[in-house]
Design an enzyme around this catalytic site. Structure first.
Site, short mmCIF file in Angstrom:
data_model
loop_
_atom_site.label_atom_id
_atom_site.label_comp_id
_atom_site.label_asym_id
_atom_site.label_seq_id
_atom_site.Cartn_x
_atom_site.Cartn_y
_atom_site.Cartn_z
N LYS A 193 9.80 -20.94 41.28
CA LYS A 193 10.29 -19.73 41.41
C LYS A 193 9.52 -19.69 42.89
O LYS A 193 9.02 -19.88 43.78
CB LYS A 193 8.59 -18.69 40.51
N ARG A 203 11.03 -4.75 39.56
CA ARG A 203 10.04 -4.64 40.25
C ARG A 203 9.96 -3.14 40.63
O ARG A 203 8.72 -2.57 40.79
CB ARG A 203 10.10 -5.07 42.61
N LYS A 215 6.73 -12.39 49.57
CA LYS A 215 5.96 -13.05 49.04
C LYS A 215 6.27 -14.38 49.23
O LYS A 215 6.10 -15.45 48.47
CB LYS A 215 6.21 -13.18 47.44
N GLU A 231 6.54 -29.54 42.43
CA GLU A 231 5.68 -28.41 41.86
C GLU A 231 5.81 -28.65 40.44
O GLU A 231 5.05 -28.41 40.17
CB GLU A 231 6.66 -27.20 42.11
N LYS A 246 13.42 -20.37 38.84
CA LYS A 246 13.33 -18.93 38.15
C LYS A 246 14.07 -18.38 39.70
O LYS A 246 13.23 -18.87 40.47
CB LYS A 246 12.38 -18.10 37.89
N SER A 272 15.83 -10.13 36.38
CA SER A 272 16.92 -8.97 36.18
C SER A 272 17.84 -8.63 37.27
O SER A 272 18.76 -7.87 37.04
CB SER A 272 15.82 -7.66 36.54
N TYR A 311 17.39 -10.28 29.89
CA TYR A 311 17.32 -9.26 28.92
C TYR A 311 18.52 -9.00 28.25
O TYR A 311 18.52 -8.27 27.90
CB TYR A 311 17.66 -8.02 30.58
C1 PBG Z 1 5.85 -11.19 38.89
C2 PBG Z 1 7.08 -11.43 38.53
C3 PBG Z 1 8.33 -10.68 39.24
C4 PBG Z 1 9.13 -11.17 38.08
C5 PBG Z 1 8.41 -11.68 36.52
N1 PBG Z 1 7.30 -12.36 37.22
C6 PBG Z 1 8.83 -10.88 40.40
C7 PBG Z 1 8.29 -11.30 41.64
O1 PBG Z 1 7.94 -12.11 42.03
O2 PBG Z 1 7.83 -10.26 42.17
C8 PBG Z 1 10.37 -11.09 37.71
C9 PBG Z 1 11.35 -11.28 36.81
C10 PBG Z 1 12.31 -10.24 36.67
O3 PBG Z 1 13.36 -10.09 38.11
O4 PBG Z 1 13.19 -10.51 35.68
N2 PBG Z 1 4.65 -11.85 38.98
#
Ligand code: PBG
Length: 325
Positions: A193, A203, A215, A231, A246, A272, A311
């Site tokens: 991720k 968010r 992050k 990982e 991701k 997203s 989505y």
């Molecule tokens: C956070 C989390 C995020 C997403 C899924 N779980 C965002 C982040 O790490 O800030 C993002 C998914 C998306 O953008 O569709 N635990």
């Protein structure tokens, strides 16, 4: 003369030699959940996606099931009054997130529901782990993440989805689940991720942006591919059932690398921001969604994804006769 165009000549021939196929069976639809009743509040930056209360979430799941879309990943949008430093609401068995999961499984036992394990939606700091003096603590966060995961398993989630990127969380969750008799509950680990700019609309939907800092000390550097294999090795050894990459579209090389590295199923999260870009361009009339979405999802599968979280899952399922060939 070699003429590759011969195999492209008709629909029939093209369908015979097509290497990659999309199926609704492999799509997962994210749902944003809120407390309350009768709520169906559209996420401005993700048109066609809503914040849903238990009743409306069950309704949407029903509509999807009718179109053979049966996989869902659930995320909570929590009010500030329920947020604290330790994300305590996340392991309150009465919280609306767990209650909605139960209601979905009760109404549709054949659905597959995947959870989200991370502190950010419940944390007053907006980080996936516990913050102390500006630092994200790893092992202290794991204790909380394990509590959250256990409540999710008890609520009936089929698969637990740790998205937090703390070191060692997959192993800790696996042994805690086994210990309380939930050996059949799976883990879809967010293995690679990335600290990505493409999570913006998510968010917004959850009001979960970090209050301070970013992050980057736990999510991966977008510049790194080989690090994803480190990982992967850890997650495999710790007992993950799926490995996830991701975002998806901007990380097709990472999907391919993990696919070659392991025989475990690979999931890819078409996040997203990646979805919002397509919708926004289509709204301007700059591209045609009916062909851009299937092309995008095909690219993710071609790279090696077995499962795609998008989505557009419901949108695709509603058009499966015309778009899935
Ligand atoms: C956070 C989390 C995020 C997403 C899924 N779980 C965002 C982040 O790490 O800030 C993002 C998914 C998306 O953008 O569709 N635990």
């Amino acid at each position: 003369m070699r003429r590759p165009r011969r195999n492209r000549r008709t629909d029939g021939i093209r369908s015979m030699v097509r290497e990659t196929r999309l199926s609704v069976d492999q799509l997962v639809y994210p749902l944003f959940l809120v407390d309350g009743e009768g709520v169906k509040d559209e996420v401005t930056s993700l048109p066609g996606n809503f914040r849903l209360s238990t009743d409306t979430a069950v309704e949407i799941v029903g509509e999807c099931m009718e179109n053979h879309l049966s996989k869902f990943i659930l995320f909570p949008s929590v009010t500030d009054s329920h947020k604290d430093k330790r994300a305590s609401y996340s392991f309150d068995p009465d919280n609306f997130y767990l209650q909605t999961a139960k209601a979905i499984k009760k109404a549709y036992p054949d659905s597959v529901i995947i959870s989200d394990v991370a502190m950010d939606p419940y944390s007053s700091d907006g980080h996936d782990g516990l913050v102390k003096d500006g630092e994200i603590l790893n092992d202290e966060s794991i204790e909380i993440l394990v509590k959250m995961a256990l409540e999710q398993a008890k609520a009936g989630f089929d698969i637990i989805g740790p998205s937090d990127m703390m070191d060692g969380r997959v192993g800790a969750i696996r042994s805690a689940l086994d210990h309380i008799g939930y050996g059949n509950t799976g883990i879809m680990s967010y293995t690679a991720k990335y600290a990505s700019a493409f999570y913006g609309p998510f968010r917004d939907a959850l009001d979960s942006a970090p209050k301070a800092g970013d992050k980057k000390t736990y999510q991966m550097d977008p510049a790194n591919r080989r690090e994803a294999l480190i990982e992967a090795e850890l997650d495999i050894n710790e007992g993950a059932d799926f490995l996830m990459v991701k975002p998806a579209v901007h990380y097709l090389d990472v999907i391919q690398s993990l696919k070659e590295y392991t025989d475990l199923p690979i999931a890819a999260y078409h996040v997203s921001g990646e979805c919002a870009m397509l919708t926004a361009a289509a709204r301007h009339g700059w591209l045609d969604l009916e062909s851009a979405v299937p092309e995008t999802l095909t690219a993710i599968k071609r790279a090696g994804a077995d499962v795609i979280i998008t989505y557009f899952a419901k949108w695709m399922a509603e058009r499966r006769d015309s778009l899935i060939v």
